[in-house]
Design a protein around this motif. Sequence first.
Motif, PDB file in Angstrom:
ATOM      1  N   GLU A   2       0.830  -1.200   0.000  1.00  0.00           N
ATOM      2  CA  GLU A   2       0.000   0.000   0.000  1.00  0.00           C
ATOM      3  C   GLU A   2       0.869   1.257   0.000  1.00  0.00           C
ATOM      4  O   GLU A   2       1.845   1.350   0.719  1.00  0.00           O
ATOM      5  CB  GLU A   2      -0.894  -0.006   1.243  1.00  0.00           C
ATOM      6  N   SER A   3       0.476   2.204  -0.828  1.00  0.00           N
ATOM      7  CA  SER A   3       1.234   3.454  -0.921  1.00  0.00           C
ATOM      8  C   SER A   3       0.862   4.385   0.223  1.00  0.00           C
ATOM      9  O   SER A   3      -0.267   4.390   0.698  1.00  0.00           O
ATOM     10  CB  SER A   3       0.928   4.163  -2.236  1.00  0.00           C
ATOM     11  N   THR A   4       1.836   5.153   0.665  1.00  0.00           N
ATOM     12  CA  THR A   4       1.615   6.166   1.684  1.00  0.00           C
ATOM     13  C   THR A   4       1.734   7.525   1.015  1.00  0.00           C
ATOM     14  O   THR A   4       2.740   7.828   0.391  1.00  0.00           O
ATOM     15  CB  THR A   4       2.648   6.064   2.816  1.00  0.00           C
ATOM     16  N   TYR A   5       0.683   8.319   1.130  1.00  0.00           N
ATOM     17  CA  TYR A   5       0.685   9.658   0.557  1.00  0.00           C
ATOM     18  C   TYR A   5       0.904  10.663   1.674  1.00  0.00           C
ATOM     19  O   TYR A   5       0.359  10.502   2.768  1.00  0.00           O
ATOM     20  CB  TYR A   5      -0.649   9.939  -0.143  1.00  0.00           C
ATOM     21  N   PHE A   6       1.697  11.674   1.397  1.00  0.00           N
ATOM     22  CA  PHE A   6       1.949  12.670   2.429  1.00  0.00           C
ATOM     23  C   PHE A   6       2.236  14.014   1.782  1.00  0.00           C
ATOM     24  O   PHE A   6       2.497  14.113   0.586  1.00  0.00           O
ATOM     25  CB  PHE A   6       3.120  12.254   3.325  1.00  0.00           C
ATOM     26  N   LYS A  46      -2.889  14.486  11.338  1.00  0.00           N
ATOM     27  CA  LYS A  46      -2.004  13.500  10.719  1.00  0.00           C
ATOM     28  C   LYS A  46      -0.633  14.071  10.390  1.00  0.00           C
ATOM     29  O   LYS A  46       0.235  13.357   9.901  1.00  0.00           O
ATOM     30  CB  LYS A  46      -2.635  12.963   9.437  1.00  0.00           C
ATOM     31  N   ILE A  49       0.729  13.278   6.956  1.00  0.00           N
ATOM     32  CA  ILE A  49       1.112  11.906   6.608  1.00  0.00           C
ATOM     33  C   ILE A  49      -0.156  11.068   6.441  1.00  0.00           C
ATOM     34  O   ILE A  49      -1.144  11.267   7.133  1.00  0.00           O
ATOM     35  CB  ILE A  49       2.020  11.304   7.701  1.00  0.00           C
ATOM     36  N   ASN A  50      -0.103  10.102   5.532  1.00  0.00           N
ATOM     37  CA  ASN A  50      -1.246   9.240   5.212  1.00  0.00           C
ATOM     38  C   ASN A  50      -2.451  10.053   4.744  1.00  0.00           C
ATOM     39  O   ASN A  50      -3.577   9.843   5.189  1.00  0.00           O
ATOM     40  CB  ASN A  50      -1.628   8.348   6.391  1.00  0.00           C
ATOM     41  N   SER A  52      -5.349  10.896   2.357  1.00  0.00           N
ATOM     42  CA  SER A  52      -6.141  10.058   1.455  1.00  0.00           C
ATOM     43  C   SER A  52      -6.329  10.741   0.104  1.00  0.00           C
ATOM     44  O   SER A  52      -6.230  11.968   0.004  1.00  0.00           O
ATOM     45  CB  SER A  52      -7.504   9.767   2.083  1.00  0.00           C
TER      46      SER A  52
END
Length: 75
Positions: A2-6, A46, A49-50, A52
């Motif tokens: 799973e990719s982490t978007y930030f 957050k 970080i993370n 969506s």
Amino acid sequence: MESTYFITNKNNQLLELINTIDYMASEATVDELDCIVKLKEELIAKDGINVSPDQYNSIISILLKFVPTYIKDVC
């Protein structure tokens, strides 16, 4: 995997985004305000970080409100 978007805080990008959201909140209608405040609170909680894909869509929507009408009409 799973990719982490930030949103990076390099060059204060996260802070600039939060400030932009604050400015938009002052210009928003009552209907828009809830969505804007919710987005800001989620980003702060957050720490960018993370994030969506829906939050990215909300960010883009907020930033597009800064585009002048005459530019929108050209596209």
